[in-house]
Design a protein around this motif. Structure first.
Motif, PDB file in Angstrom:
ATOM      1  N   GLN A 180       0.829  -1.202   0.000  1.00 39.78           N
ATOM      2  CA  GLN A 180       0.000   0.000   0.000  1.00 39.78           C
ATOM      3  C   GLN A 180       0.867   1.257   0.000  1.00 39.78           C
ATOM      4  OE1 GLN A 180      -3.317  -0.429  -0.267  1.00 39.78           O
ATOM      5  NE2 GLN A 180      -2.900  -2.641  -0.253  1.00 39.78           N
ATOM      6  N   ASP A 181       0.288   2.372  -0.405  1.00 35.77           N
ATOM      7  CA  ASP A 181       0.974   3.663  -0.327  1.00 35.77           C
ATOM      8  C   ASP A 181       0.837   4.223   1.090  1.00 35.77           C
ATOM      9  OD1 ASP A 181       1.648   3.509  -2.977  1.00 35.77           O
ATOM     10  OD2 ASP A 181      -0.018   4.746  -3.682  1.00 35.77           O
ATOM     11  N   TRP A 182       1.945   4.716   1.625  1.00 35.24           N
ATOM     12  CA  TRP A 182       1.964   5.239   2.992  1.00 35.24           C
ATOM     13  C   TRP A 182       2.234   6.736   2.976  1.00 35.24           C
ATOM     14  CZ3 TRP A 182       3.653   2.007   7.622  1.00 35.24           C
ATOM     15  CH2 TRP A 182       3.449   0.635   7.398  1.00 35.24           C
ATOM     16  N   VAL A 183       1.709   7.423   3.996  1.00 34.84           N
ATOM     17  CA  VAL A 183       2.158   8.767   4.326  1.00 34.84           C
ATOM     18  C   VAL A 183       2.750   8.666   5.730  1.00 34.84           C
ATOM     19  CG1 VAL A 183      -0.177   9.416   5.135  1.00 34.84           C
ATOM     20  CG2 VAL A 183       1.543  11.187   4.686  1.00 34.84           C
ATOM     21  N   MET A 184       3.919   9.255   5.928  1.00 35.42           N
ATOM     22  CA  MET A 184       4.653   9.057   7.174  1.00 35.42           C
ATOM     23  C   MET A 184       5.306  10.371   7.601  1.00 35.42           C
ATOM     24  SD  MET A 184       7.541   6.101   7.840  1.00 35.42           S
ATOM     25  CE  MET A 184       6.347   4.766   7.660  1.00 35.42           C
ATOM     26  N   PHE A 185       5.466  10.530   8.913  1.00 36.57           N
ATOM     27  CA  PHE A 185       6.210  11.682   9.404  1.00 36.57           C
ATOM     28  C   PHE A 185       7.670  11.560   8.984  1.00 36.57           C
ATOM     29  CE2 PHE A 185       2.803  11.655  12.749  1.00 36.57           C
ATOM     30  CZ  PHE A 185       2.235  12.863  12.373  1.00 36.57           C
ATOM     31  N   ASP A 186       8.323  12.681   8.827  1.00 36.93           N
ATOM     32  CA  ASP A 186       9.735  12.711   8.464  1.00 36.93           C
ATOM     33  C   ASP A 186      10.536  11.973   9.537  1.00 36.93           C
ATOM     34  OD1 ASP A 186      12.352  13.270   7.861  1.00 36.93           O
ATOM     35  OD2 ASP A 186      12.058  15.425   7.604  1.00 36.93           O
ATOM     36  N   PRO A 187      11.225  10.865   9.199  1.00 43.51           N
ATOM     37  CA  PRO A 187      11.985  10.107  10.202  1.00 43.51           C
ATOM     38  C   PRO A 187      13.048  10.934  10.915  1.00 43.51           C
ATOM     39  CG  PRO A 187      11.745   8.832   8.178  1.00 43.51           C
ATOM     40  CD  PRO A 187      11.279  10.239   7.874  1.00 43.51           C
TER      41      PRO A 187
ATOM     42  N   GLU B 144       3.322  17.858   9.842  1.00 39.74           N
ATOM     43  CA  GLU B 144       2.160  18.115  10.681  1.00 39.74           C
ATOM     44  C   GLU B 144       1.128  16.984  10.597  1.00 39.74           C
ATOM     45  OE1 GLU B 144       1.954  20.511  12.774  1.00 39.74           O
ATOM     46  OE2 GLU B 144       3.775  21.533  12.114  1.00 39.74           O
ATOM     47  N   PRO B 145       0.504  16.622  11.733  1.00 36.68           N
ATOM     48  CA  PRO B 145      -0.544  15.588  11.721  1.00 36.68           C
ATOM     49  C   PRO B 145      -1.708  15.931  10.795  1.00 36.68           C
ATOM     50  CG  PRO B 145       0.145  16.060  13.962  1.00 36.68           C
ATOM     51  CD  PRO B 145       0.786  17.105  13.091  1.00 36.68           C
ATOM     52  N   GLN B 146      -2.069  17.225  10.742  1.00 33.74           N
ATOM     53  CA  GLN B 146      -3.188  17.618   9.895  1.00 33.74           C
ATOM     54  C   GLN B 146      -2.900  17.338   8.422  1.00 33.74           C
ATOM     55  OE1 GLN B 146      -1.897  19.393  12.336  1.00 33.74           O
ATOM     56  NE2 GLN B 146      -3.568  19.785  13.773  1.00 33.74           N
ATOM     57  N   THR B 147      -1.655  17.543   8.020  1.00 31.26           N
ATOM     58  CA  THR B 147      -1.266  17.254   6.634  1.00 31.26           C
ATOM     59  C   THR B 147      -1.358  15.756   6.361  1.00 31.26           C
ATOM     60  OG1 THR B 147       0.269  19.117   6.740  1.00 31.26           O
ATOM     61  CG2 THR B 147       0.501  17.608   4.874  1.00 31.26           C
TER      62      THR B 147
END
Length: 308
Positions: free
Chosen positions: A202-209, A237-240
């Motif tokens: 699946q495609d993920w969105v993740m916070f910058d490590p 940002e969580p909202q993004t």
């Protein structure tokens, strides 16, 4: 001419010593200049001026790489001790000043406000109504630097950031786990529970490590299972992050506290793999004043947790 005279006359400054210490540590003018956020020429000028005042060479520049002379090696040790002593002295002054002025500076990640933080703040203010509480939103790595510089008294981060917070003390405030969040339109949205293996294609969105230890922890866990998550988007940002999820552009792993917010057209699914997302409080146990101890006790009471 004595050393005291050189210092009293201003011919040797703390800036010179700090700049030399940076070069001595890196043994590279370019890297040291980058660390100090100054130009390479400005750094070189300060070091040469220090050598000129002392009347001796501290660095050997005759080869392709910079090396320390015998005097330079001694100077490096002395500078490190002097700068460390000054930092500790100033930190003690700042600590006493904040304690006397009844001010508590808290560094936090944005999701901490969804984990009962304000309930803890209300309880703390009821105990210490005279205390001014200031919040500063900082990434965990920024919190660590702010703690070192005494710009904040405590920090709030996630379990995945523990290692990055060394040598500071880390205590668990509230136990949480990671959940999968995806769009209502996602093919996996109706699953009662999901495993990491089910998410590998699946495609993920993740916070910058670089800013989130939790993101790095998730990636490491996926690698242990034999795959690399297909991260299409990195955000701060969580909202993004939630906007990408809501638009069905990607799914994400988030702390359970995200479920308490109103998000548009998304679904939260329990994660089968045990990944901790505990909220933690970070502080310098060697220098914390009584306000910090009271605040941490309040957090632990609200979170109903023991030390981590």
């Amino acid at each position: 001419m004595t050393v005291n005279h050189l210092l009293d006359s201003g011919r040797i400054s703390m800036k010179m010593l700090r700049y030399f210490a940076a070069v001595a540590q890196r043994l590279h003018f370019g890297l040291a200049a980058s660390d100090l956020c100054i130009s390479k020429s400005a750094l070189s000028t300060q070091v040469r001026e220090l050598e000129s005042v002392l009347g001796l060479s501290l660095l050997d520049r005759s080869h392709k790489r910079v090396t320390l002379t015998a005097a330079g090696a001694v100077m490096k040790l002395e500078c490190e001790q002097l700068l460390a002593a000054m930092e500790q002295s100033l930190n003690r002054v700042l600590q006493v000043g904040r304690s006397q002025s009844q001010t508590l500076n808290i560094g936090l990640i944005s999701s901490a406000v969804w984990d009962g933080l304000f309930s803890a703040i209300e309880s703390f203010r009821a105990q210490r109504p005279q205390v001014a509480v200031n919040f500063i939103e900082l990434a965990p790595s920024e919190q660590r630097q702010a703690l070192r510089e005494q710009r904040i008294d405590v920090g709030l981060c996630r379990d995945g950031d523990r290692q990055a917070m060394a040598p500071f003390s880390v205590q668990r405030v509230k136990s949480e786990s990671m959940w999968v969040v995806l769009s209502e339109r996602h093919p996996l949205a109706l699953e009662p529970v999901l495993s990491l293996r089910q998410l590998q294609h699946q495609d993920w969105v993740m916070f910058d490590p670089k800013r989130s230890g939790s993101a790095a922890m998730v990636q490491d866990h996926c690698r242990q299972l034999g795959f690399v998550p297909r991260v299409r988007h990195q955000v701060v940002e969580p909202q993004t992050m939630m906007a990408f999820v809501s638009a069905n552009q990607a799914l994400a792993l988030v702390p359970e506290c995200f479920r308490r917010q109103q998000w548009h057209k998304v679904r939260f699914v329990p994660l089968q793999d045990p990944l901790a997302a505990d909220l933690c409080v970070v502080h310098d146990s060697r220098q914390s004043h009584r306000l910090v101890a009271t605040f941490i006790d309040t957090l632990l009471t609200i979170g109903n947790c023991t030390d981590g």
